[in-house]
Design a protein around this motif. Structure first.
Motif, PDB file in Angstrom:
ATOM      1  N   PHE A   1     -53.493  -7.473  41.982  1.00  0.00           N
ATOM      2  CA  PHE A   1     -54.659  -7.803  41.150  1.00  0.00           C
ATOM      3  C   PHE A   1     -55.655  -8.693  41.909  1.00  0.00           C
ATOM      4  O   PHE A   1     -56.863  -8.500  41.842  1.00  0.00           O
TER       5      PHE A   1
ATOM      6  N   ILE B   1     -59.235  -3.337  36.945  1.00  0.00           N
ATOM      7  CA  ILE B   1     -58.097  -4.260  36.832  1.00  0.00           C
ATOM      8  C   ILE B   1     -57.374  -4.050  35.494  1.00  0.00           C
ATOM      9  O   ILE B   1     -56.146  -4.039  35.431  1.00  0.00           O
ATOM     10  N   GLY B   2     -58.144  -3.845  34.439  1.00  0.00           N
ATOM     11  CA  GLY B   2     -57.558  -3.548  33.132  1.00  0.00           C
ATOM     12  C   GLY B   2     -56.708  -2.281  33.177  1.00  0.00           C
ATOM     13  O   GLY B   2     -55.601  -2.241  32.641  1.00  0.00           O
TER      14      GLY B   2
ATOM     15  N   LEU C   1     -55.251  -0.923  35.860  1.00  0.00           N
ATOM     16  CA  LEU C   1     -54.066  -1.182  36.685  1.00  0.00           C
ATOM     17  C   LEU C   1     -53.012  -1.932  35.881  1.00  0.00           C
ATOM     18  O   LEU C   1     -51.822  -1.636  35.971  1.00  0.00           O
ATOM     19  N   GLY C   2     -53.457  -2.926  35.111  1.00  0.00           N
ATOM     20  CA  GLY C   2     -52.532  -3.735  34.311  1.00  0.00           C
ATOM     21  C   GLY C   2     -51.714  -2.881  33.345  1.00  0.00           C
ATOM     22  O   GLY C   2     -50.517  -3.103  33.168  1.00  0.00           O
ATOM     23  N   LEU C   3     -52.355  -1.892  32.773  1.00  0.00           N
ATOM     24  CA  LEU C   3     -51.674  -1.022  31.797  1.00  0.00           C
ATOM     25  C   LEU C   3     -50.509  -0.251  32.399  1.00  0.00           C
ATOM     26  O   LEU C   3     -49.598   0.168  31.681  1.00  0.00           O
TER      27      LEU C   3
ATOM     28  N   VAL D   1     -48.224  -1.257  34.534  1.00  0.00           N
ATOM     29  CA  VAL D   1     -47.037  -2.022  34.909  1.00  0.00           C
ATOM     30  C   VAL D   1     -46.206  -2.399  33.699  1.00  0.00           C
ATOM     31  O   VAL D   1     -45.012  -2.114  33.639  1.00  0.00           O
ATOM     32  N   GLY D   2     -46.865  -3.004  32.741  1.00  0.00           N
ATOM     33  CA  GLY D   2     -46.192  -3.732  31.674  1.00  0.00           C
ATOM     34  C   GLY D   2     -45.395  -2.862  30.740  1.00  0.00           C
ATOM     35  O   GLY D   2     -44.819  -1.834  31.124  1.00  0.00           O
TER      36      GLY D   2
END
Lengths: 255, 255
Positions: free
Chosen positions: A114, A133-134, A136-138, A140-141
């Motif tokens: 990030f 970035i938003g 990419l975040g989706l 992983v979690g």
């Protein structure tokens, strides 16, 4: 095509120079620069170019995707997870550096992904960087890699349906590939329609990618394959060949 | 003051609703909403207000800081790390959910931290959001929490100098607190000079914070403290009281 992978590998090499504390940087570089990085960067950068963006806009996000992918391999290989000793013909990260360093190297790579997009992207509007970035975040979690791995772990030793298997693979492999393509379409300046078209395209590709990987697992020896061959069968994990039979899985991949 | 902590806890609660797969969301919420979250959110949001920003601008980044902090606690408590059984009077994450879920819950929280800032921040320019994400990233990786933990693990059973101890604590505690303050000064609309002033201020505060924590570890019982009391001494870890003697450490904290 190969030039794109070389450029991303060079950027990855520069993103994590050897420095103190040596051990964690060595561990990060060991898995990140382990080779075999072709499909994702090539797909990524193609998506950027398809919407008219220069290749250079795509490199930081392509690096981030490789960092996230590597983190998930390091953590998924841990003794408390899949307990894998080999990956791409090399001992896995915790086998070389110990479990604690492997956990930390994964954490550092995830965070760096990030940070790298935020600080190294040039000539892209901040609005597009935030949006990427938003996305990419989706991946992983709890809606992405982590969710896939949780369901995968729960499936060991159980009868899993094809729908459940597709769910696992979509989360563990497909979502990151999809996000990679979407990020690069955003970085490349694509409009909303282009971005959504590429998202659908990437969704199909991601699934194919996993079927091929599963087939390789049962048909190749450890030497050729670089990970403990047949391991998925041994631990009774859900795979396409197990569920569909090898020939049918091959046919599915062919289609 | 307490109102700020309540607002952040409410936002954290909403950031991770209970959903499938239940186990990982439960694990994330278990540690994230474990209470004891006061110092960081209050310092964070004060920094935003000091530079003239509304409190609401500060909440997504304050949540992200708590997510990163919680991730580092979950991973540092693992058997392959500090092997801690208790935290804030409750069994640690891996004790309740198992090691694999604890690793994954940490990964999901770390990723969500960045995603949350990128997708939930309102009324702040994208340029400032990107800058804040870059600052947050620096606190985790090989120059932050991970670096501190690597050096901390290496220090067990060894004679550690006060300089080395300050190095460990600066990386494990100080840097995140510093970044929290800096992020919020950025979100609040602070100019470069204000941001750097607040960075210096936060650096001092972070160090003090750790000295107090170390003193509590030797003087309180497990019941009062909520983590295995005296554990740092048992495992022969470097702490301020061990290095300076308890009275001197108290005096240092007082100053």
């Amino acid at each position: 095509m190969e030039m794109k992978a070389i450029k991303v590998n060079k950027a990855l090499d520069e993103a994590i120079p050897m420095q103190e504390p040596i051990k964690v940087h060595e561990a990060m570089r060991y898995s990140l620069l382990a080779g075999g990085k072709c499909v994702r960067p090539i797909l990524c950068m193609a998506a950027c170019e398809v919407v008219g963006g220069d290749e250079s806009l795509a490199i930081p996000a392509a690096c981030a995707v490789e960092m996230i992918h590597t983190m998930s391999l390091i953590h998924d290989n841990l003794p408390c997870m899949d307990n894998d000793d080999l990956r791409h013909g090399k001992p896995t990260n915790h086998k070389v550096f110990g479990e604690n360093t492997a956990v930390l190297a994964g954490d550092a790579l995830l965070s760096l992904a990030f940070e790298h997009v935020a600080t190294k992207t040039r000539n892209v509007t901040p609005q597009r960087v935030v949006q990427a970035i938003g996305e990419l975040g989706l991946t992983v979690g709890s809606g992405g890699l982590v969710e896939g791995q949780i369901v995968d772990l729960a499936s060991e030793g159980k009868q899993v349906s094809l729908t459940e298997l597709e769910y696992i693979h979509h989360h563990k492999t497909g979502k990151l590939l999809e996000a990679a393509v979407v990020c690069e379409a955003i970085m490349g300046g694509g409009n909303e329609e282009d971005v959504e078209k590429l998202r659908s395209y990437a969704r199909c590709t991601g699934l194919l990618f996993q079927v091929v990987d599963d087939i390789l697992d049962v048909t190749k020896s450890s030497d050729e394959l670089g990970k403990t061959a047949g391991k998925d069968l041994m631990t009774d994990k859900a795979t396409y060949p197990k569920l569909m039979g090898l020939e049918k899985a091959r046919q599915f991949a062919g289609e």
